[in-house]
Design a protein around this motif. Structure first.
Motif, PDB file in Angstrom:
ATOM      1  N   CYS A 169       0.851  -1.192   0.000  1.00 15.23           N
ATOM      2  CA  CYS A 169       0.000   0.000   0.000  1.00 15.23           C
ATOM      3  C   CYS A 169       0.894   1.251   0.000  1.00 15.23           C
ATOM      4  CB  CYS A 169      -0.900  -0.010   1.234  1.00 15.23           C
ATOM      5  SG  CYS A 169      -1.806   1.537   1.460  1.00 15.23           S
ATOM      6  N   CYS A 172       0.177   3.087   3.707  1.00 16.25           N
ATOM      7  CA  CYS A 172       0.541   2.484   5.007  1.00 16.25           C
ATOM      8  C   CYS A 172       1.582   1.372   4.878  1.00 16.25           C
ATOM      9  CB  CYS A 172      -0.700   1.966   5.728  1.00 16.25           C
ATOM     10  SG  CYS A 172      -1.379   0.471   4.978  1.00 16.25           S
ATOM     11  N   SER A 174       1.305  -1.647   3.985  1.00 14.20           N
ATOM     12  CA  SER A 174       0.951  -3.034   4.288  1.00 14.20           C
ATOM     13  C   SER A 174       1.094  -3.891   3.029  1.00 14.20           C
ATOM     14  CB  SER A 174      -0.452  -3.129   4.885  1.00 14.20           C
ATOM     15  OG  SER A 174      -1.387  -2.689   3.947  1.00 14.20           O
ATOM     16  N   CYS A 209      -4.363  -0.024  -0.073  1.00 18.43           N
ATOM     17  CA  CYS A 209      -5.179  -1.070   0.541  1.00 18.43           C
ATOM     18  C   CYS A 209      -6.607  -0.548   0.700  1.00 18.43           C
ATOM     19  CB  CYS A 209      -4.590  -1.517   1.880  1.00 18.43           C
ATOM     20  SG  CYS A 209      -4.738  -0.317   3.216  1.00 18.43           S
ATOM     21  N   CYS A 212      -7.054   2.025   3.632  1.00 19.95           N
ATOM     22  CA  CYS A 212      -6.615   3.403   3.351  1.00 19.95           C
ATOM     23  C   CYS A 212      -7.517   4.048   2.304  1.00 19.95           C
ATOM     24  CB  CYS A 212      -5.168   3.432   2.865  1.00 19.95           C
ATOM     25  SG  CYS A 212      -3.984   3.079   4.168  1.00 19.95           S
TER      26      CYS A 212
HETATM   27 ZN   LIG Z   1      -2.963   1.148   3.443  1.00 18.45          ZN
END
Ligand SMILES: [Zn+2]
Length: 231
Positions: A169, A172, A174, A209, A212
């Motif tokens: 992502c 963030c 991830s 993601c 988000c």
């Molecule tokens: Zn994210």
């Protein structure tokens, strides 16, 4: 070249100048991703202008000669009639005919990998789009200042964005690769939202993601300079 264009966009140029050198935008590139992106068009025109500017300002031809040598392009002063043509314009034309496409593609590779550059570049485009009115631009707009949404992303787009963002992502970090974790949920996001004048060019896309994506409203321009570490 990449450094020169990055500085132009991020640092020190008046935006009116930049938006006038980005426009006119090809409608089909605003509506859906094209492999020759809006950034390719901008780079080409910047390089051409810069080459012609250097050729007008200076008699030093070494910079052009060394560029042609780097790409193994043959040139010789014997190829021209000096009474009719000037040597530096001859070299510039050689560069435009033989190198410009390579130079543009190589510079694109570097700049596309820089999301903060992509954000700033697309913000400048968005200011132009935001001033467009539906009645004059109905082929590309949903309403005043808002581009129509592209509902279909070609595979080359999702693969390139996934590869550029290393399966993570963009906000963030991830892991969205699906290799080590199930239940991942990824989306392709417009860095500058359509509502704010963003366009459907690949330079305006990032991997994000679902979580988000749902936190980011259609009125927020968000990216990050976070990238997964190599080691
Ligand atoms: Zn994210």
């Amino acid at each position: 070249m990449a450094g020169f264009v990055r500085d132009l966009i991020l640092k020190n140029s008046p935006e009116e100048y930049l938006s006038s050198s980005i426009t006119p935008l090809a409608a089909y590139k605003i509506l859906k991703p094209n492999k020759k992106t809006v950034l390719h068009d901008f780079l080409e025109s910047q390089f051409e202008n810069e080459l012609e500017y250097i050729a007008r300002k200076t008699d030093e031809v070494e910079i052009f000669e060394s560029l042609l040598k780097d790409y193994n392009i043959y040139f010789s002063i014997d190829e021209i009639d000096l009474e009719e043509e000037n040597y530096s314009s001859y070299l510039v034309q050689k560069i435009i005919d033989n190198i410009l496409t390579n130079l543009t593609n190589e510079t694109f590779q570097i700049l596309f990998s820089d999301r903060m550059f992509c954000l700033q570049f697309n913000k400048i485009i968005a200011e132009v789009i935001h001033s467009y009115k539906l009645k004059e631009h109905s082929e590309i707009l949903k309403k005043d200042g808002v581009t129509k949404r592209c509902n279909y992303f070609p595979v080359w787009v999702s693969q390139a964005v996934f590869f550029r963002d290393k399966g993570c992502c963009a906000v963030c970090l991830s892991d969205l690769s699906g290799l080590l974790k199930t239940g991942y949920n990824k989306a392709i996001d417009h860095i500058v939202p359509l509502n704010l004048g963003g366009i459907n060019d690949i330079t305006n896309f990032q991997l994000i993601c679902k979580s988000c994506n749902s936190k980011k409203s259609g009125h927020a321009t968000i990216t990050s300079e976070l990238y997964p570490a190599y080691f």
